[in-house]
Design an enzyme around this catalytic site. Structure first.
Site, PDB file in Angstrom:
ATOM      1  CG  ASP A 176      -2.115   0.895   1.064  1.00  0.00           C
ATOM      2  OD1 ASP A 176      -2.137   1.680   0.094  1.00  0.00           O
ATOM      3  OD2 ASP A 176      -3.044   0.821   1.888  1.00  0.00           O
ATOM      4  CD  GLU A 221      -6.156   5.891   2.533  1.00  0.00           C
ATOM      5  OE1 GLU A 221      -5.121   5.369   2.936  1.00  0.00           O
ATOM      6  OE2 GLU A 221      -6.283   6.347   1.385  1.00  0.00           O
TER       7      GLU A 221
END
Ligand code: BGC
Ligand code: BGC
Length: 576
Positions: A325, A526
């Site tokens: 990621d 996020e």
């Protein structure tokens, strides 16, 4: 009175009102996995290992230089990589992050998306500088439809889909999403998120189908099947895409719901609660897994050899590749974004390397392989996994992105059939919390006042990961083909001889028969979405004031609450 928990949606909302009214040996590492507990299953993927594919990959590997191999495992991002970089390095893949578009243009057309895919592909197979003809692969976050593309069909976020309890509809959503992604020349998506969100303070709760691992598992199977299509012949066809189950593992179970935080579950709990999406998603044949930003007992997943290699690859038998990621490797102790052999050694196969640090990362990896710090066998295994997936998705046989079967067909983006599926999902994902005095269904020929800052705000309906990363900064005009909740109500009410008046602050000239107040969380993604506690509008309560004012005027009030998670809204519920 009625109170409902709606999830974020940008599909046309006529439907919302209707809903409201009716309511191989080379492939495995040498790790001894004897220590892995038996509850981690060995999984049979529907794509069986094929000698023919392995032979083809071995032949390619045998001719590749270290640089060519490392290029397969470094993934730059379109804001920080050029077509000329692709020609020079021949990256195995590249991505566009949330809110990242061709030419940095939010309004890029499908043709512009295809043009970038085509240019990158042509540069990747051009061997004039790097000596490599291996086609590159583009990955994107199509997490609720092809959400970076203006005009694409948007589906409810995962938490809403979870509330439907309808895996077969999930499969249809995935099939439609795969087509829209293919129509822009892209072959790989970073979805589904199979987190089991256990703490609603986590700002990614809405990306989770459920806190219940059984729901997450059933949905993971359905969505992977819809995205990748029928793969029993060993291939993903050109109507489907490579899927990614993410984020491995434990992202939904961090302490305090901290994004990228620490999960301290014991191993069996990690398996039972947080790994069911992998059991089912890999059982359905997902070809990639994304490593998670979170830690497990203090150790970042990107560097966790036990979970990435011993459990996922050796015990569960996953033979696709593990992608990192967003510079997640840089968070491993002792690593930086541009220098991290530890991740590859732990079992990561592809470094997601946005930002200009991809370049030093590339050169450091080459040096680390040449010095023997990274064994060639580990690099070969990582590259084999990437190439194996490329063979399975037909990259060596398909024409270039501009010439694939769905690429020229712009009607696929936001196709009416896809929007119909989205509307069905909107209807089914609404949750009714309260209906005192059977206020609902409303008489469709009523005089309706539509109030609240969510009433005519498609961006707010849609949540994070919508055109932009955080889902902020969008206008209604950025959503061609979509309707706001107010527009949907107006359409249905006018058709029945009633009237709908939009008044965000709830003021009116003529007293309405009923008020519908649409309010709730503003978009976030996020990090930004993490909250300290789940009280709605703590210390502010302006929506409560609006509800109370209308009620005090003697108007029956329907509250429509848009949220990415369950919140404490007792005062608002009691005010409707
Ligand atoms: C997110 C992933 C996403 C990636 C690429 C990360 O920050 O955690 O879910 O796929 O960015 O945009
Ligand atoms: C990207 C996102 C990514 C995030 C990570 C953003 O700039 O667009 O896709 O997840 O950065 O920090």
């Amino acid at each position: 009175m009625q109170y409902r928990l709606a999830t974020s949606v940008a599909a046309a909302l006529g439907a919302l009102l209707l809903g409201a009214c009716s309511s191989n040996p080379e492939a495995t590492s040498t790790t001894n996995n004897a220590a892995v507990p038996d509850y981690w299953p060995s999984i049979q993927s529907p794509i069986a290992r094929s000698d023919e594919v392995e032979k083809k990959v071995s032949e390619m590997l045998a001719t590749m230089t270290v640089k060519q191999k490392v290029a397969q495992i470094v993934q730059p991002e379109i804001r920080d990589v050029t077509v000329e970089d692709m020609r020079e390095y021949g990256f195995g893949s590249y991505l566009n992050g949330g809110g990242s578009f061709p030419n940095n243009n939010k309004h890029a057309t499908p043709d512009e998306w295809i043009a970038l895919a085509e240019a990158m592909y042509q540069a990747s197979i051009d061997d004039s500088l790097d000596g490599s003809t291996i086609p590159t692969m583009w990955g994107t976050d199509a997490v609720h439809g092809h959400n970076n593309v203006i005009g694409a069909t948007l589906f409810p976020h995962n938490i809403g889909l979870g509330a439907m309890r309808d895996p077969s509809l999930i499969e249809k959503i995935a099939t439609a999403t795969a087509k829209e992604v293919r129509a822009t020349g892209i072959d790989w998506i970073f979805a589904p998120t199979v987190a089991a969100a256990r703490d609603d303070r986590w700002g990614r709760t809405y990306e989770s189908y459920s806190e219940d691992p059984e729901v997450v598992g059933a949905y993971a199977r359905a969505i992977v099947t819809g995205l990748q299509g029928d793969i029993s012949d060993g291939n993903i066809d050109d109507q489907h895409v490579v899927s990614t189950v993410k984020h491995f593992v434990g992202d939904g179970g961090t302490e305090h719901g901290d994004d990228q935080g620490n999960n301290i579950a014991d191993e069996e709990t990690l398996f039972r609660i947080h790994a069911q999406g992998y059991v089912e998603g890999l059982g359905a044949g997902s070809q990639s897994v994304m490593a998670s930003f979170n830690s497990w007992h203090g150790e970042k997943l990107h560097g966790n050899k036990y979970l990435l290699t011993d459990v996922l690859k050796d015990k569960m038998g996953f033979d696709g590749f593990v992608v990192g990621d967003w510079n997640g490797h840089g968070q491993i102790e002792g690593c930086t974004n541009d220098n991290c052999p530890q991740a590859l050694l732990a079992g990561l196969d592809v470094y997601m390397a946005p930002t200009p640090t991809w370049k030093p990362l590339f050169h450091n990896l080459v040096a680390q392989v040449e010095s023997g710090e990274i064994p060639m066998s580990r690099l070969d295994d990582a590259v084999r996994r990437v190439l194996r997936v490329k063979v399975r998705v037909g990259l060596f046989d398909l024409p270039s992105p501009a010439n694939r079967s769905l690429s020229g067909d712009k009607s696929i983006i936001g196709h009416p059939e896809h929007r119909a599926i989205a509307r069905e999902a909107v209807r089914k994902s609404l949750v009714m919390l309260k209906n005192n005095d059977h206020l609902l269904p409303l008489e469709p020929n009523s005089k309706v006042l539509v109030a609240g800052d969510g009433a005519h705000n498609i961006g707010k309906q849609s949540g994070g990961w919508t055109i932009t990363w955080q889902g902020t900064g969008n206008e209604n005009s950025d959503f061609p083909g979509a309707s706001s909740i107010y527009q949907g109500i107006r359409q249905a009410v006018s058709a029945a001889g009633g009237s709908a008046v939009l008044s965000v602050d709830g003021s009116y000239d003529e007293k309405p028969d009923v008020a519908i107040v649409v309010f709730g969380e503003n978009p976030y993604a996020e990090g930004n979405g993490d909250i300290a506690n789940v009280e709605y509008q703590r210390g502010e309560k302006s929506d409560l004031a609006l509800l109370k004012k209308l009620k005090a005027d003697g108007i029956p009030v329907v509250g429509v609450f848009i949220t990415g998670r369950p919140l404490w809204v007792n005062p608002e519920i009691n005010a409707t």
